[in-house]
Design a protein around this motif. Sequence first.
Motif, short mmCIF file in Angstrom:
data_model
loop_
_atom_site.label_atom_id
_atom_site.label_comp_id
_atom_site.label_asym_id
_atom_site.label_seq_id
_atom_site.Cartn_x
_atom_site.Cartn_y
_atom_site.Cartn_z
N GLY A 278 0.82 -1.21 0.00
CA GLY A 278 0.00 0.00 0.00
C GLY A 278 0.85 1.25 0.00
O GLY A 278 0.55 2.23 -0.71
N ALA A 279 1.93 1.25 0.78
CA ALA A 279 2.84 2.41 0.82
C ALA A 279 3.51 2.61 -0.53
O ALA A 279 3.67 3.74 -1.01
N ASN A 280 3.91 1.51 -1.18
CA ASN A 280 4.51 1.61 -2.51
C ASN A 280 3.54 2.18 -3.52
O ASN A 280 3.90 3.03 -4.35
N LEU A 281 2.31 1.72 -3.45
CA LEU A 281 1.29 2.20 -4.39
C LEU A 281 1.05 3.70 -4.19
O LEU A 281 1.02 4.47 -5.15
N LEU A 282 0.89 4.10 -2.93
CA LEU A 282 0.63 5.51 -2.62
C LEU A 282 1.81 6.39 -3.05
O LEU A 282 1.63 7.41 -3.73
N CYS A 283 3.04 5.99 -2.67
CA CYS A 283 4.21 6.80 -3.01
C CYS A 283 4.45 6.80 -4.52
O CYS A 283 4.83 7.83 -5.09
N GLY A 284 4.21 5.67 -5.15
CA GLY A 284 4.40 5.59 -6.59
C GLY A 284 3.44 6.47 -7.35
O GLY A 284 3.82 7.17 -8.30
N ILE A 285 2.18 6.46 -6.93
CA ILE A 285 1.18 7.31 -7.58
C ILE A 285 1.51 8.78 -7.36
O ILE A 285 1.43 9.61 -8.28
N ALA A 286 1.90 9.13 -6.13
CA ALA A 286 2.24 10.52 -5.83
C ALA A 286 3.45 10.97 -6.63
O ALA A 286 3.45 12.05 -7.25
N TYR A 287 4.49 10.14 -6.65
CA TYR A 287 5.74 10.50 -7.33
C TYR A 287 5.54 10.62 -8.84
O TYR A 287 5.88 11.64 -9.45
#
Length: 302
Positions: A278-287
């Motif tokens: 979930g953290a990867n998905l959130l950070c990836g989408i934001a980045y």
Amino acid sequence: MRQAWNLAAPHTWPATLIPVALGELYCVAHQYALSLSTAIALTAACLAMQAAVNTLNDYFDFVKGTDKPEDRVAADDAVLVYGQVPPRQALLLGIFFLAVAAVIAIPRLLQAGIVPVEIGVIGAITVLLYSGGKMPISYLPFGEVVSGVVMGGGIPLGIIAVVTGRWEVQVLFWAVPVIIGISLIMMTNNTCDVERDRRSGRKTLPVILGRARARHWYRRLVALWLFTLAVCGTVYMGAGTLVMGLGLWLLGKKFFIRMFTASLTATERLQQMRTVVGANLLCGIAYTGILGVVVLGGALHG
């Protein structure tokens, strides 16, 4: 069909889609001739490759006796343990996914010259060596590094090479946060599985370090991940970094707290894997999202 879908493990696909988006944004930022059809085809090929990795990893873990019901493995994360899929069918499915990726990608690789072919061959060999053989890469102390670099860095490199016919290693600077984030997924899994991996003869980094030291280095890696997001965001996005940082804080606070306080034990494996994905998905989408706004905005004004 349901079990084939579970073997493909679509919940892991964001780890592929994010570096795909990064590579395609890099092409747009540098005004390379990336057509919509090529972008879609490359995305599909990368997803098929990820599905192959997931399926073959499930297959080899089963035949080696690594995955067992008593190991608290999720039903959709060990289909051969809980389902009724014959192992041979899983192996053939993994090969089928590889073939699909090849059929989609090879025509475009050949059109672009030798460089994308080289990257494609390296990727295919890595897929096979990652799970197969007497001592797969996933069983060794550098599995985290290989998974992060090959997926987080290799995918953008491959996409750019298809478009330009060149090695453009500069994209690896863009990809640093993505590489670390993907490596964290593997380290979470391996640290939770220390006892199981030790019994099955795996020599992963957490097995060598022990859970206490692995947990210590895991938290340092989380801090490094967030630091690189801030640095790369500032370099490539400017003021957009403030938007990204605020969004991550508001939406991802619970993820990051859980990662910094994670016990990384077998009993909490499923929850902690959900957290890191979930953290990867959130950070990836934001980045990639804010980067995309900056890149596309610049392209439109250019």
